[in-house]
Design a protein around this motif. Structure first.
Motif, PDB file in Angstrom:
ATOM      1  N   ALA A 225       0.814  -1.218   0.000  1.00  0.00           N
ATOM      2  CA  ALA A 225       0.000   0.000   0.000  1.00  0.00           C
ATOM      3  C   ALA A 225       0.849   1.269   0.000  1.00  0.00           C
ATOM      4  CB  ALA A 225      -0.937   0.000   1.216  1.00  0.00           C
ATOM      5  N   ASP A 226       2.142   1.138  -0.252  1.00  0.00           N
ATOM      6  CA  ASP A 226       3.025   2.302  -0.282  1.00  0.00           C
ATOM      7  C   ASP A 226       2.828   3.100  -1.573  1.00  0.00           C
ATOM      8  OD1 ASP A 226       4.413   1.568   2.152  1.00  0.00           O
ATOM      9  OD2 ASP A 226       5.362  -0.019   0.976  1.00  0.00           O
ATOM     10  N   VAL A 227       2.910   4.414  -1.456  1.00  0.00           N
ATOM     11  CA  VAL A 227       2.811   5.308  -2.608  1.00  0.00           C
ATOM     12  C   VAL A 227       4.229   5.704  -2.995  1.00  0.00           C
ATOM     13  CG1 VAL A 227       1.868   7.468  -3.493  1.00  0.00           C
ATOM     14  CG2 VAL A 227       0.574   6.142  -1.805  1.00  0.00           C
ATOM     15  N   ASN A 228       4.709   5.200  -4.120  1.00  0.00           N
ATOM     16  CA  ASN A 228       6.114   5.362  -4.496  1.00  0.00           C
ATOM     17  C   ASN A 228       6.349   6.729  -5.150  1.00  0.00           C
ATOM     18  OD1 ASN A 228       8.585   3.433  -4.563  1.00  0.00           O
ATOM     19  ND2 ASN A 228       8.738   4.638  -6.437  1.00  0.00           N
ATOM     20  N   VAL A 229       6.578   7.727  -4.307  1.00  0.00           N
ATOM     21  CA  VAL A 229       6.801   9.081  -4.820  1.00  0.00           C
ATOM     22  C   VAL A 229       8.285   9.409  -4.960  1.00  0.00           C
ATOM     23  CG1 VAL A 229       4.613   9.991  -3.969  1.00  0.00           C
ATOM     24  CG2 VAL A 229       6.610   9.997  -2.459  1.00  0.00           C
TER      25      VAL A 229
ATOM     26  N   ILE B  20      10.993  -0.438  -2.592  1.00  0.00           N
ATOM     27  CA  ILE B  20       9.587  -0.533  -2.981  1.00  0.00           C
ATOM     28  C   ILE B  20       9.477  -0.555  -4.506  1.00  0.00           C
ATOM     29  CG2 ILE B  20       7.296   0.450  -2.761  1.00  0.00           C
ATOM     30  CD1 ILE B  20       8.473  -0.668  -0.151  1.00  0.00           C
ATOM     31  N   GLY B  21       9.663   0.559  -5.179  1.00  0.00           N
ATOM     32  CA  GLY B  21       9.655   0.563  -6.645  1.00  0.00           C
ATOM     33  C   GLY B  21       8.420  -0.067  -7.235  1.00  0.00           C
ATOM     34  N   VAL B  22       8.608  -1.085  -8.095  1.00  0.00           N
ATOM     35  CA  VAL B  22       7.474  -1.698  -8.786  1.00  0.00           C
ATOM     36  C   VAL B  22       6.594  -2.516  -7.857  1.00  0.00           C
ATOM     37  CG1 VAL B  22       8.571  -1.774 -11.048  1.00  0.00           C
ATOM     38  CG2 VAL B  22       8.873  -3.696  -9.469  1.00  0.00           C
ATOM     39  N   ARG B  23       6.972  -2.675  -6.606  1.00  0.00           N
ATOM     40  CA  ARG B  23       6.080  -3.321  -5.637  1.00  0.00           C
ATOM     41  C   ARG B  23       4.889  -2.418  -5.323  1.00  0.00           C
ATOM     42  NH1 ARG B  23       9.708  -4.664  -0.638  1.00  0.00           N
ATOM     43  NH2 ARG B  23       7.759  -5.648   0.072  1.00  0.00           N
ATOM     44  N   SER B  24       5.046  -1.121  -5.554  1.00  0.00           N
ATOM     45  CA  SER B  24       3.974  -0.150  -5.360  1.00  0.00           C
ATOM     46  C   SER B  24       3.126  -0.056  -6.622  1.00  0.00           C
ATOM     47  CB  SER B  24       4.574   1.225  -5.052  1.00  0.00           C
ATOM     48  OG  SER B  24       3.624   2.256  -5.203  1.00  0.00           O
ATOM     49  N   PHE B  25       1.866   0.326  -6.450  1.00  0.00           N
ATOM     50  CA  PHE B  25       1.007   0.550  -7.609  1.00  0.00           C
ATOM     51  C   PHE B  25       1.320   1.871  -8.301  1.00  0.00           C
ATOM     52  CE2 PHE B  25      -1.558  -2.480  -5.146  1.00  0.00           C
ATOM     53  CZ  PHE B  25      -1.853  -3.403  -6.125  1.00  0.00           C
TER      54      PHE B  25
ATOM     55  N   GLY C   4       3.769   4.136   5.684  1.00  0.00           N
ATOM     56  CA  GLY C   4       4.075   4.448   4.288  1.00  0.00           C
ATOM     57  C   GLY C   4       5.567   4.480   4.022  1.00  0.00           C
ATOM     58  N   HIS C   5       6.026   3.603   3.121  1.00  0.00           N
ATOM     59  CA  HIS C   5       7.449   3.415   2.856  1.00  0.00           C
ATOM     60  C   HIS C   5       7.820   3.917   1.456  1.00  0.00           C
ATOM     61  CE1 HIS C   5      11.376   1.659   3.351  1.00  0.00           C
ATOM     62  NE2 HIS C   5      11.016   0.745   4.240  1.00  0.00           N
ATOM     63  N   GLY C   6       6.973   4.772   0.855  1.00  0.00           N
ATOM     64  CA  GLY C   6       7.168   5.121  -0.540  1.00  0.00           C
ATOM     65  C   GLY C   6       8.124   6.261  -0.822  1.00  0.00           C
ATOM     66  N   ASP C   7       8.486   7.043   0.201  1.00  0.00           N
ATOM     67  CA  ASP C   7       9.342   8.211  -0.032  1.00  0.00           C
ATOM     68  C   ASP C   7      10.649   8.051   0.716  1.00  0.00           C
ATOM     69  OD1 ASP C   7      10.343  10.614  -0.814  1.00  0.00           O
ATOM     70  OD2 ASP C   7       8.962  11.845   0.363  1.00  0.00           O
TER      71      ASP C   7
ATOM     72  N   ILE D 267      11.883   9.515   6.876  1.00  0.00           N
ATOM     73  CA  ILE D 267      10.905  10.126   5.985  1.00  0.00           C
ATOM     74  C   ILE D 267      10.413  11.407   6.640  1.00  0.00           C
ATOM     75  CG2 ILE D 267       8.635   9.864   4.900  1.00  0.00           C
ATOM     76  CD1 ILE D 267       9.242   6.921   4.544  1.00  0.00           C
ATOM     77  N   GLU D 268      10.507  12.503   5.919  1.00  0.00           N
ATOM     78  CA  GLU D 268      10.241  13.816   6.503  1.00  0.00           C
ATOM     79  C   GLU D 268       8.804  14.286   6.293  1.00  0.00           C
ATOM     80  OE1 GLU D 268      12.339  15.221   8.372  1.00  0.00           O
ATOM     81  OE2 GLU D 268      14.274  14.295   7.863  1.00  0.00           O
ATOM     82  N   HIS D 269       7.869  13.405   6.108  1.00  0.00           N
ATOM     83  CA  HIS D 269       6.482  13.816   5.903  1.00  0.00           C
ATOM     84  C   HIS D 269       5.874  14.334   7.211  1.00  0.00           C
ATOM     85  CE1 HIS D 269       5.664  11.259   2.047  1.00  0.00           C
ATOM     86  NE2 HIS D 269       6.804  11.936   1.994  1.00  0.00           N
TER      87      HIS D 269
END
Length: 543
Positions: A156-160, A167-172, A205-208, A220-222
């Protein structure tokens, strides 16, 4: 057949040791739990998986290739699962949660003859939530056939972050709304259609990140506002779809957890943001406690205790299972982990087992139907996903339309879990009438190989170069540049993340397939031969 006990009844009769066993998911080794395997000796101090289950009263197990769980094929795998269920029921009166990572794509454990789908990003490029649901339903059905009742998916990670190494292609993709729709579809496919528990990961969330939490602790600095906009929507969507599990991330978020604890050990994150904020009342499972990202500041047994105190219900793969058991026991008997809180965790696990039919007293375990594993109907859907995912990233030169009689050079990345992609693509193109030369050049093609292929390209009608995780100035980028300079039409096909395109010459025709799975190779061959069109849409923003 005995009458099934309720979760509450089972909890009431459990000893403290049995309760703690329900909160641990450990890897077990070998294809026969009654046969010695050195891995069990290293991890548990006993030779067999059966003895490990009994010693720790394990309520959950996980399979990997490196545990040799899949080594003897589906029949042996189904037998392993069946026997583990028998042992667990005899020991604690409950069945086992048996898990693996079958996200499809790069994070897949169950290989051929199981159906191999392109992964999450390919599904997003195809753009059809219905197809995402079908792929999850099929994956889940094949897992259930071999006794695996938990899939640690979807991601469910958003790969930004294009530089994300884990993560990469593991994310949608990079669009929170798209990711949320696909995650919900896959949760429904796994759980409602196949009866397998799904697990949305990696919260919060591990996308950034540009650090791999297997080897370090990402930061992650979100802030809260950015997290709500980017990271939260897919998890909220998964929870609304009824997801059974959510997995934690070994990441540090200074804006959300000022104490500096990784999310897995943070009560603010797990109990506050996930349990209270998003209203998740299912099972919270940690990511593997063997990963470096969570082992920075405490010893291994203490990490297990702190994860439970933070709000986790299942601790995944503690490096020292016996030490973790003893530390959790001391935390309960010493008052650090209140008995009521322990019971609440066990009850969540038992209620999940009840939903998945694992508390059926002494009822026999049904014999599996292995005919579904890799069935023609399932492989047809995998081909459909792959075909719909092929994306034309730029205009470039026109594709040939027909390969009959054309001289084609295929080179570049060839490494895959179950074969050589260059050889596989070369074979497919020959099937369309091309005269093909294939040469795998791998992750770091040498300067001599690049020069030789550039010369060879001059005598070809078409060059196809597979790329994977290209970086600026890398040897792969140099190879594609040399091929483009040959004057022969060159097509670069990224088989990983599509960000490769940013580092390749604009004159090169660029396709993305997001996958190392054989169906992706078949799909790109059909596009090159003019049998189908590249109609996928990029699911990530390109620089």
């Amino acid at each position: 057949m005995s009458i099934a006990e309720t979760p509450e009844e089972i909890l009431a009769r459990m000893s403290l040791a049995e309760k703690i066993g329900q909160l641990m998911m450990c890897e077990v080794y070998g294809t026969d739990p009654d046969r010695p395997h050195e891995g069990n000796g290293r991890r548990f101090g006993v030779p067999t998986a059966a003895e490990a289950v009994r010693a720790l009263h394990l309520g959950s197990a996980i399979y990997f290739r490196w545990t040799d769980s899949f080594a003897e094929g589906p029949g042996a795998l189904a037998g392993l699962s069946r026997r583990l269920q028998e042992i667990a029921r005899q020991d604690s009166g409950t069945g086992m949660l048996i898990a693996t990572d079958q996200e499809q794509g790069p994070s897949s454990r169950f290989g051929p003859p199981a159906t191999l789908f392109p992964g999450a990003m390919a599904l997003a490029a195809a753009g059809d939530p219905g197809l995402a649901r079908r792929s999850a339903a099929i994956t889940g059905a094949e897992l259930m056939a071999v006794g695996i009742n938990v899939d640690l998916a979807p991601d469910a990670d958003v790969n930004v972050n294009p530089a994300n190494p884990v993560i990469g292609v593991r994310s949608f993709g990079s669009d929170p709304g798209l990711v949320a729709r696909m995650v919900a579809a896959q949760v429904s496919g796994y759980q409602d259609d196949a009866g397998v528990s799904a697990c949305a990961k990696h919260f919060p969330g591990h996308g950034d990140t540009s650090t791999d939490s297997h080897t370090g602790l990402p930061v992650i600095e979100h802030d809260r506002s950015l997290w709500e906009r980017v990271d939260a929507p897919p998890f909220r969507s998964a929870i609304e779809a009824g997801v059974d599990m959510v997995m934690t991330a070994h990441i540090r978020l200074p804006e959300l957890e000022p104490d500096g604890q990784p999310a897995t050990l943070s009560r603010r994150v797990l109990d506050g943001m996930l349990r209270t904020g998003l209203g998740f009342d299912g099972v919270i499972i940690t990511d593997s406690l063997q990963m470096s990202g969570v082992r920075q500041d405490h010893d291994d047994p203490e990490i297990a205790v702190r994860a439970l105190l933070a709000g986790a219900d299942l601790i995944l793969m503690p490096p020292d299972p016996l030490g973790a058991r003893d530390a959790v026991t001391a935390a309960v008997t010493g008052g650090r982990l209140p008995p009521a809180e322990l019971d609440a965790k066990v009850l969540r696990v038992l209620r999940l087992k009840a939903r998945r039919g694992l508390l059926r007293g002494g009822s026999p375990i049904a014999a599996p139907d292995l005919s579904v594993v890799g069935s023609p109907a399932h492989r047809e859907v995998a081909d459909q996903v792959a075909a719909a995912a092929v994306t034309r990233v730029n205009e470039g030169a026109p594709l040939p339309g027909s390969l009959a009689g054309l001289r084609v050079l295929v080179c570049g990345w060839g490494e895959a879990q179950d074969g050589d992609l260059v050889a596989l693509l070369a074979g497919r193109l020959r099937g369309f009438g091309a005269v093909v030369r294939g040469e795998q050049t791998g992750r770091e093609p040498s300067a001599a190989a690049a020069a030789g292929l550039a010369v060879a390209a001059r005598d070809q009608d078409l060059v196809v170069c597979l790329t994977h995780d290209v970086a600026a100035g890398s040897a792969q980028a140099e190879l594609v540049g040399r091929l483009a300079e040959s004057g022969t039409t060159t097509v670069a096909v990224s088989v990983g993340v599509p960000y490769d395109a940013a580092y390749l010459p604009a004159a090169v025709t660029q396709l993305a397939v997001y996958s190392l799975a054989p169906p992706a190779v078949d799909a790109v061959a059909r596009v090159l031969a003019g049998q189908s069109r590249a109609e996928g849409a990029l699911p990530v923003e390109m620089a």
